[in-house]
Structures are given as structure tokens and as C-alpha cells.
Design a protein around this motif. Sequence first.
Motif, mmCIF file in Angstrom:
data_model
loop_
_atom_site.group_PDB
_atom_site.id
_atom_site.type_symbol
_atom_site.label_atom_id
_atom_site.label_comp_id
_atom_site.label_asym_id
_atom_site.label_seq_id
_atom_site.Cartn_x
_atom_site.Cartn_y
_atom_site.Cartn_z
ATOM 1 N N ARG A 1 0.819 -1.214 0.000
ATOM 2 C CA ARG A 1 0.000 0.000 0.000
ATOM 3 C C ARG A 1 0.851 1.262 0.000
ATOM 4 O O ARG A 1 1.789 1.377 0.807
ATOM 5 C CB ARG A 1 -0.893 0.017 1.237
ATOM 6 N N PHE A 2 0.530 2.180 -0.896
ATOM 7 C CA PHE A 2 1.111 3.517 -0.888
ATOM 8 C C PHE A 2 0.024 4.459 -0.383
ATOM 9 O O PHE A 2 -0.998 4.658 -1.037
ATOM 10 C CB PHE A 2 1.577 3.907 -2.290
ATOM 11 N N LEU A 3 0.234 4.999 0.812
ATOM 12 C CA LEU A 3 -0.774 5.801 1.501
ATOM 13 C C LEU A 3 -0.363 7.266 1.449
ATOM 14 O O LEU A 3 0.681 7.649 1.985
ATOM 15 C CB LEU A 3 -0.908 5.319 2.948
ATOM 16 N N ILE A 4 -1.178 8.071 0.797
ATOM 17 C CA ILE A 4 -0.860 9.475 0.562
ATOM 18 C C ILE A 4 -1.852 10.351 1.323
ATOM 19 O O ILE A 4 -3.069 10.220 1.140
ATOM 20 C CB ILE A 4 -0.916 9.817 -0.935
ATOM 21 N N TYR A 5 -1.321 11.240 2.150
ATOM 22 C CA TYR A 5 -2.155 12.184 2.903
ATOM 23 C C TYR A 5 -1.606 13.597 2.731
ATOM 24 O O TYR A 5 -0.438 13.784 2.395
ATOM 25 C CB TYR A 5 -2.174 11.816 4.388
#
Length: 272
Positions: free
Chosen positions: A166-170
Motif C-alpha cells: 500500500r502507498f498511503l498518501i495524505y
Amino acid sequence: MMALTRDQYDVDFLKSNADCIRAQGLHLPHLDQPISLLNYIRIANDIEARLHAARPKKTGADHPAQRVLDWGCGYGQMTWLLRRRGLEVTSFDIGPDDAVLPNLPLCNALDVTRTTHATHLPFEREEFDAMLSCGVLEHVDECSGEVGNERKSLAEIARVLKPNGRFLIYQLPQKAAWQEAVVRRFKLGYSHPRRYTASEIRLLLQEAGFRVARLKRANLVPKNLTGMPNALRKIYSVFGPLLVVLDGFFCGIPLLNRIAGVLEIEAVKQHA
């Protein structure tokens, strides 16, 4: 006396860290405003839920802690929060090996892997289960001074993630964000030169080998109080928890959420 919940403890710790920031006269507005701290805790809880949902279902066996790379960890607020949620976190940032962080509770136990290379990550292929970009991706070209490093960084992220990682972008600035438009119009402070539409970031991720599993919008109610008068900052300090809840409600309204501040994305690395 009732024991503190995890989130209550996290709030108290981050507020004590903010007290140290102010006592030392440091300018770190993202770490000394109560609503910003509550937002980081919300993000950490969201990451915990997303990674738990993504974990393969295995019966009769304990799962090892998921390995997460905190890409551009800064002062370590997300590293600290994610470790509190049972994740095995590696902190990474750009800079020399002898870089010194300020004497803050968040930083005192922070062990950061660093490199001066603009895009290369000093990690093995398929080393991590997840990668976090919290307010980082939008600065890659800006801070490195070279257009195209954004795409190179996405390729590196894909390299070090496991298949289905998972690549989690915030905190990814949205193109039509109303707050950034106001800041630029009235010259109230820093505004991101790099901002994204949903379709643009989807395409960038697809080209790097990712599938977007979730995209949502946040920060219609500002979490960064740049340029706001002190009276409004005090209101935010009092009503921060309510404002975070209201933001979640307003950001669920179609069309209105198109002028929210940021995009939040969960992307899945596809098999080669």
C-alpha cells in the motif's frame, strides 16, 4: 481515576511536545496547533484501519507487524503515532547523516535513515508492506529543483514495496482548494506551487504501477492556520475536536468537497 484511551494519551503527548516547541521559540505551526495534532491522530487511525483491512486473512497464525516506510518523516510525528498502533516503522528523510533534530520529545528517540540523493531510496527491492507520504510527494520537484523527480520517486516507491503493498498518501494539496486560493490572493503565507486534481494523481500512480483503491477529500475546514488571526486560532483551539468531525461531514458532500484542501489516497502496487 480512569485510564487514558490511546488517542487521549496521544493528544496529551503531542500537546506537551507543542509546549516544548513554543518554549524554544521554534516555528513549527503544523506541530503546535491543536487541530493539526488531532488531524495527525485521525490520519494514523485511518492508516491502521486501512492496513488491517488489507492484511491477508490467515487462521491459526500470528501476523508479524507490517513494515511501513515513513517517507519524509520530518520531526517524526507519524512515525511515533504509527508505532503506537503496532506497526514496524522505518523513518526516512532527505539530508546528511549528521543532521541534527531539535530537542523535542518527538525527536529524542527518532532514528532516521537519510540520503542526500534526490530520489534514490537506500532500501532493498520489495522491502516494505506499506509506504506513507504525509505532506511529502508535492514537495519533491520543488525541493529537489528538478522537474521529473516526482515520477522518479514514484518509481522508487514501487520498487521498495511488496506486491499488493500500500502507498498511503495524505495531505496532498488539491488543485481547487479554497484555502490555498485565499492564501495566494491575499499573500498570507506559503502556498503549494504543486497541486493536484484527482484525475492527475490517478494517472501518475497508474503510470508508476499502482491502482487507486480509495480516493477521498479532506480539510474543507482548514487544519493549517497559516495567515489566520490569533482570535480565530483560539477558537480553533477550543473547538478543534468538533471541527475535525464537521470536516469529515462536509467533505462527504459531493461538489462541495471539490474545494477541500487535500486528497487522501490508498494506492495498491500491481504485480509486474
